[in-house]
Enzyme design. Sequence first.
Site, PDB file in Angstrom:
ATOM      1  N   LYS A  11       0.845  -1.218  -0.014  1.00 16.59           N
ATOM      2  CA  LYS A  11       0.035  -0.037   0.126  1.00 16.59           C
ATOM      3  C   LYS A  11       0.861   1.201   0.160  1.00 16.59           C
ATOM      4  O   LYS A  11       2.007   0.986   0.310  1.00 16.59           O
ATOM      5  CB  LYS A  11      -0.945  -0.165   1.047  1.00 16.59           C
ATOM      6  CG  LYS A  11      -1.987  -1.158   1.142  1.00 16.59           C
ATOM      7  CD  LYS A  11      -2.987  -1.157   2.502  1.00 16.59           C
ATOM      8  CE  LYS A  11      -3.823  -2.145   2.647  1.00 16.59           C
ATOM      9  NZ  LYS A  11      -4.665  -2.096   3.873  1.00 16.59           N
ATOM     10  N   TYR A  51     -12.472  -2.199  -2.589  1.00 16.81           N
ATOM     11  CA  TYR A  51     -12.996  -2.280  -1.243  1.00 16.81           C
ATOM     12  C   TYR A  51     -14.393  -2.111  -1.019  1.00 16.81           C
ATOM     13  O   TYR A  51     -14.981  -1.646  -0.100  1.00 16.81           O
ATOM     14  CB  TYR A  51     -12.246  -0.864  -0.206  1.00 16.81           C
ATOM     15  CG  TYR A  51     -10.970  -1.306   0.079  1.00 16.81           C
ATOM     16  CD1 TYR A  51     -10.640  -2.512   0.602  1.00 16.81           C
ATOM     17  CD2 TYR A  51      -9.885  -0.426  -0.038  1.00 16.81           C
ATOM     18  CE1 TYR A  51      -9.469  -2.831   1.114  1.00 16.81           C
ATOM     19  CE2 TYR A  51      -8.638  -0.668   0.373  1.00 16.81           C
ATOM     20  CZ  TYR A  51      -8.469  -2.004   0.842  1.00 16.81           C
ATOM     21  OH  TYR A  51      -7.109  -2.197   1.605  1.00 16.81           O
ATOM     22  N   PHE A  59     -15.433   4.343   8.058  1.00 12.12           N
ATOM     23  CA  PHE A  59     -14.057   4.949   7.713  1.00 12.12           C
ATOM     24  C   PHE A  59     -13.865   4.734   6.086  1.00 12.12           C
ATOM     25  O   PHE A  59     -12.658   4.974   5.694  1.00 12.12           O
ATOM     26  CB  PHE A  59     -12.812   3.929   8.359  1.00 12.12           C
ATOM     27  CG  PHE A  59     -13.058   2.473   8.136  1.00 12.12           C
ATOM     28  CD1 PHE A  59     -12.536   1.980   7.301  1.00 12.12           C
ATOM     29  CD2 PHE A  59     -13.840   1.907   9.249  1.00 12.12           C
ATOM     30  CE1 PHE A  59     -12.644   0.684   6.950  1.00 12.12           C
ATOM     31  CE2 PHE A  59     -13.887   0.534   9.137  1.00 12.12           C
ATOM     32  CZ  PHE A  59     -13.420  -0.139   7.873  1.00 12.12           C
ATOM     33  N   ARG A  95      -1.570 -14.661   4.881  1.00 11.26           N
ATOM     34  CA  ARG A  95      -2.490 -13.611   5.847  1.00 11.26           C
ATOM     35  C   ARG A  95      -1.471 -13.781   7.175  1.00 11.26           C
ATOM     36  O   ARG A  95      -1.404 -12.880   8.158  1.00 11.26           O
ATOM     37  CB  ARG A  95      -3.838 -14.433   6.066  1.00 11.26           C
ATOM     38  CG  ARG A  95      -4.753 -14.126   5.080  1.00 11.26           C
ATOM     39  CD  ARG A  95      -4.862 -12.601   4.801  1.00 11.26           C
ATOM     40  NE  ARG A  95      -5.953 -12.042   5.845  1.00 11.26           N
ATOM     41  CZ  ARG A  95      -6.600 -10.911   5.810  1.00 11.26           C
ATOM     42  NH1 ARG A  95      -6.763 -10.031   4.641  1.00 11.26           N
ATOM     43  NH2 ARG A  95      -7.244 -10.489   6.999  1.00 11.26           N
ATOM     44  N   THR A 101      -5.367  -7.371  10.925  1.00 12.64           N
ATOM     45  CA  THR A 101      -5.675  -6.037  10.165  1.00 12.64           C
ATOM     46  C   THR A 101      -5.170  -4.850  11.098  1.00 12.64           C
ATOM     47  O   THR A 101      -4.921  -4.103  10.645  1.00 12.64           O
ATOM     48  CB  THR A 101      -7.172  -6.093  10.128  1.00 12.64           C
ATOM     49  OG1 THR A 101      -7.487  -7.425   9.310  1.00 12.64           O
ATOM     50  CG2 THR A 101      -7.718  -4.860   9.329  1.00 12.64           C
ATOM     51  N   ARG A 112       2.479  -6.217   9.144  1.00 15.69           N
ATOM     52  CA  ARG A 112       1.658  -5.322   9.974  1.00 15.69           C
ATOM     53  C   ARG A 112       1.953  -4.866  11.254  1.00 15.69           C
ATOM     54  O   ARG A 112       1.954  -3.691  11.531  1.00 15.69           O
ATOM     55  CB  ARG A 112       0.125  -5.768   9.763  1.00 15.69           C
ATOM     56  CG  ARG A 112      -0.251  -5.644   8.435  1.00 15.69           C
ATOM     57  CD  ARG A 112      -1.634  -6.382   8.197  1.00 15.69           C
ATOM     58  NE  ARG A 112      -2.213  -5.998   6.998  1.00 15.69           N
ATOM     59  CZ  ARG A 112      -3.598  -6.489   6.547  1.00 15.69           C
ATOM     60  NH1 ARG A 112      -4.217  -7.260   7.402  1.00 15.69           N
ATOM     61  NH2 ARG A 112      -4.116  -6.097   5.518  1.00 15.69           N
ATOM     62  N   ASN A 126      -1.829  -0.225   7.397  1.00 18.36           N
ATOM     63  CA  ASN A 126      -1.209  -1.465   7.594  1.00 18.36           C
ATOM     64  C   ASN A 126      -0.322  -2.225   6.555  1.00 18.36           C
ATOM     65  O   ASN A 126      -0.043  -3.212   6.474  1.00 18.36           O
ATOM     66  CB  ASN A 126      -2.261  -2.671   7.877  1.00 18.36           C
ATOM     67  CG  ASN A 126      -3.427  -2.826   7.233  1.00 18.36           C
ATOM     68  OD1 ASN A 126      -3.260  -2.162   6.051  1.00 18.36           O
ATOM     69  ND2 ASN A 126      -4.405  -3.031   7.546  1.00 18.36           N
ATOM     70  N   HIS A 129      -1.937  -5.236   1.394  1.00 18.80           N
ATOM     71  CA  HIS A 129      -3.256  -5.794   1.321  1.00 18.80           C
ATOM     72  C   HIS A 129      -2.810  -7.277   1.133  1.00 18.80           C
ATOM     73  O   HIS A 129      -1.875  -7.592   0.239  1.00 18.80           O
ATOM     74  CB  HIS A 129      -4.061  -5.372   0.244  1.00 18.80           C
ATOM     75  CG  HIS A 129      -5.060  -6.166  -0.254  1.00 18.80           C
ATOM     76  ND1 HIS A 129      -6.435  -5.951   0.520  1.00 18.80           N
ATOM     77  CD2 HIS A 129      -5.447  -7.002  -1.138  1.00 18.80           C
ATOM     78  CE1 HIS A 129      -7.380  -6.899   0.139  1.00 18.80           C
ATOM     79  NE2 HIS A 129      -6.751  -7.435  -0.906  1.00 18.80           N
ATOM     80  N   GLU A 140     -10.394 -10.441  -6.725  1.00 22.05           N
ATOM     81  CA  GLU A 140      -9.148  -9.134  -6.902  1.00 22.05           C
ATOM     82  C   GLU A 140      -8.221  -9.228  -7.755  1.00 22.05           C
ATOM     83  O   GLU A 140      -7.788  -8.280  -8.481  1.00 22.05           O
ATOM     84  CB  GLU A 140      -8.337  -9.229  -5.481  1.00 22.05           C
ATOM     85  CG  GLU A 140      -9.548  -8.721  -4.239  1.00 22.05           C
ATOM     86  CD  GLU A 140      -9.099  -8.900  -2.848  1.00 22.05           C
ATOM     87  OE1 GLU A 140      -9.627  -8.474  -1.971  1.00 22.05           O
ATOM     88  OE2 GLU A 140      -7.743  -9.406  -2.865  1.00 22.05           O
TER      89      GLU A 140
HETATM   90  N1  UDP Z   1      -9.575  -0.655   7.994  1.00 20.74           N
HETATM   91  C1  UDP Z   1      -9.724   0.419   8.851  1.00 20.74           C
HETATM   92  N2  UDP Z   1     -10.332   0.005  10.154  1.00 20.74           N
HETATM   93  C2  UDP Z   1     -10.972  -0.916  10.361  1.00 20.74           C
HETATM   94  C3  UDP Z   1     -10.986  -2.122   9.628  1.00 20.74           C
HETATM   95  C4  UDP Z   1     -10.011  -1.980   8.433  1.00 20.74           C
HETATM   96  O1  UDP Z   1      -9.044   1.293   8.627  1.00 20.74           O
HETATM   97  O2  UDP Z   1     -11.648  -1.095  11.483  1.00 20.74           O
HETATM   98  C5  UDP Z   1      -8.940  -0.730   6.781  1.00 20.74           C
HETATM   99  C6  UDP Z   1      -7.446  -1.479   6.820  1.00 20.74           C
HETATM  100  O3  UDP Z   1      -6.550  -0.605   5.909  1.00 20.74           O
HETATM  101  C7  UDP Z   1      -7.759  -2.803   6.281  1.00 20.74           C
HETATM  102  C8  UDP Z   1      -8.503  -2.406   5.184  1.00 20.74           C
HETATM  103  O4  UDP Z   1      -9.513  -1.512   5.830  1.00 20.74           O
HETATM  104  O5  UDP Z   1      -6.655  -3.157   5.875  1.00 20.74           O
HETATM  105  C9  UDP Z   1      -9.593  -3.594   4.633  1.00 20.74           C
HETATM  106  O6  UDP Z   1     -10.404  -4.047   5.938  1.00 20.74           O
HETATM  107  P1  UDP Z   1     -10.523  -5.873   5.838  1.00 20.74           P
HETATM  108  O7  UDP Z   1     -11.190  -5.718   6.948  1.00 20.74           O
HETATM  109  O8  UDP Z   1     -10.777  -6.288   4.563  1.00 20.74           O
HETATM  110  O9  UDP Z   1      -9.095  -6.250   6.423  1.00 20.74           O
HETATM  111  P2  UDP Z   1      -7.834  -6.931   5.838  1.00 20.74           P
HETATM  112  O10 UDP Z   1      -8.499  -7.956   4.898  1.00 20.74           O
HETATM  113  O11 UDP Z   1      -7.059  -5.799   4.976  1.00 20.74           O
HETATM  114  O12 UDP Z   1      -7.135  -7.462   7.017  1.00 20.74           O
HETATM  115 MG    MG Z   2      -9.756  -7.966   3.688  1.00 20.27          MG
END
Ligand code: UDP
Ligand code: MG
Length: 171
Positions: A11, A51, A59, A95, A101, A112, A126, A129, A140
């Site tokens: 990112k 997204y 957010f 992951r 996350t 992360r 973080n 992705h 994706e």
């Molecule tokens: N995100 C955030 N606050 C939250 C949840 C998600 O800022 O409470 C952001 C974060 O950058 C995250 C992205 O939104 O990586 C996508 O969210 P997701 O729940 O899909 O998490 P990921 O799959 O990236 O772990």
């Molecule tokens: Mg996700």
Amino acid sequence: MAVEQLLILIKPDGVKKSLTGNILTKLSEARMVIIGSKTVKVSRELAEKHYWQLKDKPFFPELLDYIQGKIFGGAPWDRVLAFVYQGEDAIARMRKIAGATNPEEADPISIRGAYGRITTKGVYENVVHCSSEISEAEREIKLWFKPEEIVYNIYPTKEITIENKKETAWA
Ligand code: UDP
Ligand code: MG
């Protein structure tokens, strides 16, 4: 265990903090192969499609600004590095290396956990992705890459003819 593919993005915060090498080194521990890679300037449309599942979250506007690098002042931080990785049990294993996350809750040895932060606006910056399940990975990869940009045809393809299509070539 099955061979899987997934999308990994470095990112804009990862790019800005010059973490590309560190991130790829951590990912390389999984001994997977990269079957597609490129730098992508992220449009609003691409950010929204990527997204879409989070569109109702409070957010969401900040998340779009983040993935487009707008919170870092735009160019040259308005881009991401995109990779398609392939390997055994790739999604779960990547992951784990990426970490939770929320960077505060992520294992400190994970990407992360080591490099992420929570901004004062509450967005989880973080640095990577990482697709979280097979159907999401397929959606994706198809969103970010054309068939010709991946070294194997990992999904079925079709031939299409586009009439009067203009292309930019080197002059
Ligand atoms: N995100 C955030 N606050 C939250 C949840 C998600 O800022 O409470 C952001 C974060 O950058 C995250 C992205 O939104 O990586 C996508 O969210 P997701 O729940 O899909 O998490 P990921 O799959 O990236 O772990
Ligand atoms: Mg996700």
